[in-house]
Design an enzyme around this catalytic site. Structure first.
Site, PDB file in Angstrom:
ATOM      1  N   GLU A 126      27.842  44.940  31.695  1.00  0.00           N
ATOM      2  CA  GLU A 126      28.980  45.403  30.882  1.00  0.00           C
ATOM      3  C   GLU A 126      29.989  46.212  31.697  1.00  0.00           C
ATOM      4  OE1 GLU A 126      29.512  45.018  27.136  1.00  0.00           O
ATOM      5  OE2 GLU A 126      31.326  45.311  28.305  1.00  0.00           O
ATOM      6  N   ASP A 198      40.349  42.606  42.206  1.00  0.00           N
ATOM      7  CA  ASP A 198      39.437  43.244  41.252  1.00  0.00           C
ATOM      8  C   ASP A 198      39.669  42.657  39.847  1.00  0.00           C
ATOM      9  OD1 ASP A 198      37.639  45.785  40.680  1.00  0.00           O
ATOM     10  OD2 ASP A 198      39.259  45.824  39.207  1.00  0.00           O
ATOM     11  N   LYS A 202      37.323  40.173  37.283  1.00  0.00           N
ATOM     12  CA  LYS A 202      37.049  40.501  35.882  1.00  0.00           C
ATOM     13  C   LYS A 202      37.484  39.374  34.942  1.00  0.00           C
ATOM     14  CE  LYS A 202      37.283  45.426  36.893  1.00  0.00           C
ATOM     15  NZ  LYS A 202      38.189  46.565  37.079  1.00  0.00           N
TER      16      LYS A 202
END
Ligand code: HSE
Length: 405
Positions: A126, A198, A202
């Site tokens: 998560e 980054d 995601k």
């Protein structure tokens, strides 16, 4: 329950802090005390602000392989193949793994999931997407009655902090980057933040989960913010446009269009008010419609909130077989065919730009003509955009998509 933590930086210390801050609630939910029994770090002599007196601190991972009393491993140390191999060893022993390592997971999650399922271990991650926002849980559990067709969001706290400081306070890029590093939002090497990588990782993890498809990260185009200039932000702000680094993916059941890029949003867009280190994720499901999730995208205790929640949830689900989602098909990534508006700064006089755009049948408004000429176009398709870029007489100094019709 005995816990091993790999890495003890900002997020690792946040985990220790949250376990201590909410000890009695967490113990109640898990049904037993949580003991940090092992901590693996590079430097065992480094001063840390957290109490690790009950833990065996080691810089030798073999010490952990040899231990037979570890129930779960939290990985917050980063790294790629070495870390993957270390986590595999724990999963192979049926030990649950919780990782915040989006860099490694975006590439190796399918491989690790297979190992986890084969050994009835859980792999939870998560914290790897949007820090403290429980967006993976929401997609996997709260929205699993939906077919999801679109996911989009502000997924990087560092770049959002930098762009917010430039937009709201007129800071220059370097000063804003330095402060975001001091606040602990940026990665050890901020290239991955400002380069958009980054956020790319995601959006890959979000898309995989939302569409139940494997996604090859190498196919996902990415543009970062390191070339953003304050003057464009200021020109656009006068036009009611706010620059955000946006990760966006759309899936039509066959092809996936996915990209990370800085985009101008109208000031009244839901994502425009998401400022500084905050993240937000928009998910559109065919039953629920539009949903938005907002919260801290980076920071120690904030990210640890997601990690400790994974720990509690994995323990409460202990005994469930084949727990981890394993997409069987791979999504084919295709370029978006949609028409979009663009903010473009040319290093050319207004009359030349007007002639060029008129020749291409592009409608536009001039928003600045003081230094070069800056326009915002009406929606143009990818073919028109290519032609527009092909003029060799003058350069396009900057170009951004503008969200909205
Ligand atoms: N460097 C990351 C960010 C940390 O700025 O969002 C959280 O993944």
């Amino acid at each position: 329950m005995n816990l091993a933590i790999l890495g003890m930086g900002t997020v690792g210390c946040g985990v220790v802090e949250v376990l201590s801050m909410n000890k009695s609630k967490i113990t109640g939910l898990i049904g037993e005390d949580v003991t940090i029994s092992h901590v693996f770090v590079n430097n065992i002599h480094k001063e840390r602000d957290v109490d690790l007196k009950d833990a065996k601190l080691t810089d030798n991972i073999e010490d952990l392989y040899g231990a037979d009393d570890i129930d779960a491993v939290i990985e917050v140390m980063g790294g790629m193949e070495d870390t993957r191999d270390i986590l595999k060893k724990f999963l192979e022993k049926g030990i649950h793994v919780i990782s915040a390592n989006k860099d490694m997971l975006a590439k190796y999650i399918d491989e690790l999931t297979e190992v986890a399922n084969a050994h009835d271990a859980r792999l939870l991650y998560e914290a790897s997407v949007a820090g403290g926002i429980p967006i993976l849980h929401a997609i996997e559990h709260g929205l699993n009655a939906n077919e999801i067709h679109k996911v989009m969001g502000i997924l990087n706290g560092t770049t959002n902090y930098i762009l917010s400081k430039m937009t709201n306070d007129g800071w220059d890029y370097e000063k804003a980057l330095k402060e975001s590093q001091e606040k602990g939002y940026a990665e050890a090497d901020p290239t991955n933040d400002v380069g958009g990588f980054d956020a790319q990782r995601k959006i890959v993890l979000l898309s995989r989960l939302a569409y139940d498809r494997k996604v090859d990260i190498e196919e996902v185009p990415v543009t970062g913010i390191s070339n953003v200039e304050l003057k464009d932000i200021e020109t656009a702000k006068k036009e009611g446009l706010i620059l955000k680094l946006v990760g966006k993916s759309e899936f039509d059941g066959q092809g996936l269009s996915v990209e990370v890029a800085p985009v101008f949003l109208p000031a009244d867009h839901q994502l425009s008010s998401v400022a500084y280190e905050k993240n937000a994720v928009y998910v559109n499901g065919n039953a629920v419609g539009e949903t938005m999730f907002y919260g801290p995208g980076a920071g120690g205790p904030e990210t640890a909130s997601a990690i400790v929640s994974d720990l509690i949830n994995c323990w409460r689900n202990a005994g469930r077989k084949q727990f981890n989602l394993t997409p069987q098909q791979t999504a084919s990534v295709k370029p978006s065919q949609s028409s979009n508006k663009y903010f473009i700064r040319f290093n050319a006089a207004e009359a030349d730009v007007k002639a060029h755009l008129a020749g291409l049948n592009v409608e536009y408004s001039v928003v600045d003509a003081d230094s070069g000429t800056t326009v915002v176009t009406s929606p143009i398709d990818p073919e028109q955009l290519e032609k527009l870029k092909q003029n060799r007489e003058y350069r396009i100094e900057s170009i951004y998509q503008v969200e909205g019709d």
